[in-house]
Design an enzyme around this catalytic site. Structure first.
Site, PDB file in Angstrom:
ATOM      1  N   HIS A  14      59.375   5.388  23.527  1.00  0.00           N
ATOM      2  CA  HIS A  14      59.587   5.760  22.165  1.00  0.00           C
ATOM      3  C   HIS A  14      60.544   4.653  21.533  1.00  0.00           C
ATOM      4  CE1 HIS A  14      63.628   8.249  23.257  1.00  0.00           C
ATOM      5  NE2 HIS A  14      63.528   7.158  23.761  1.00  0.00           N
ATOM      6  N   HIS A  39      61.365   1.450  24.198  1.00  0.00           N
ATOM      7  CA  HIS A  39      61.804   1.491  25.621  1.00  0.00           C
ATOM      8  C   HIS A  39      61.279   2.692  26.266  1.00  0.00           C
ATOM      9  CE1 HIS A  39      64.580   3.721  23.624  1.00  0.00           C
ATOM     10  NE2 HIS A  39      64.928   4.602  24.402  1.00  0.00           N
ATOM     11  N   ASP A  79      51.764  11.043  28.897  1.00  0.00           N
ATOM     12  CA  ASP A  79      52.292  10.602  30.020  1.00  0.00           C
ATOM     13  C   ASP A  79      51.481   9.016  29.771  1.00  0.00           C
ATOM     14  OD1 ASP A  79      53.158   9.865  32.658  1.00  0.00           O
ATOM     15  OD2 ASP A  79      51.144  10.358  33.610  1.00  0.00           O
ATOM     16  N   GLU A 124      65.743  13.510  29.590  1.00  0.00           N
ATOM     17  CA  GLU A 124      65.555  12.139  29.394  1.00  0.00           C
ATOM     18  C   GLU A 124      66.046  11.494  30.362  1.00  0.00           C
ATOM     19  OE1 GLU A 124      64.587  10.900  25.131  1.00  0.00           O
ATOM     20  OE2 GLU A 124      66.646  10.495  25.322  1.00  0.00           O
TER      21      GLU A 124
HETATM   22 NI    NI Z   1      65.251   6.303  24.743  1.00  0.00          NI
END
Ligand code: NI
Length: 135
Positions: A14, A39, A79, A124
């Site tokens: 993203h 990244h 994914d 995350e």
């Molecule tokens: Ni990020």
């Protein structure tokens, strides 16, 4: 009430960027996450369904079914994808963990066959996660 959790992992890239702001403002707000080509993260998703135990099956929800619902409606779509470009339910939002969790919630909320979607937790990184429990 019993809370049943299924964990899934996915990898996606993203870029945090707000088109309405200048490049300097974007860099000031998002720093490295504004990197032009994006990244990646190895996301960990935890989906919690809450409900009463069905006396016939002993289940709130069959975890095999929950797994398949998550795979079909979320994992298959995200994914190895770029969240800014490839994912229908992420169009027109900045793909922060917050907005991804909301998007995943919206993908799943009306597809849970027994019990109710209780929370979507999205890690995350090892240390950063968000949790969404609906409106
Ligand atoms: Ni990020």
């Amino acid at each position: 009430m019993v809370y049943v959790t299924r964990r899934e992992v996915f990898s996606a890239s993203h870029r945090l960027h707000n088109e309405n702001l200048s490049d300097a403002e974007n860099e000031a707000i998002f720093d490295k996450c504004n990197n032009y080509y994006g990244h990646g993260h190895n996301y960990v998703l935890e989906v919690v369904v809450a409900g009463e135990v069905d006396p016939e099956t002993g289940y709130v929800i069959d975890l095999k079914k929950l797994k398949n619902i998550i795979k079909e409606n979320v994992i298959r779509k995200v994914d190895h994808k770029h969240l800014n470009y490839d994912v229908d339910f992420m169009k027109n939002v900045i793909p922060t963990a917050e907005n991804i969790a909301i998007g995943i919630w919206n993908q799943l909320a009306d597809k849970i066959p027994s019990g109710k979607l209780y929370s979507v937790k999205l890690f995350e990184t090892e240390n950063n996660y968000v949790e969404y429990k609906g409106a």
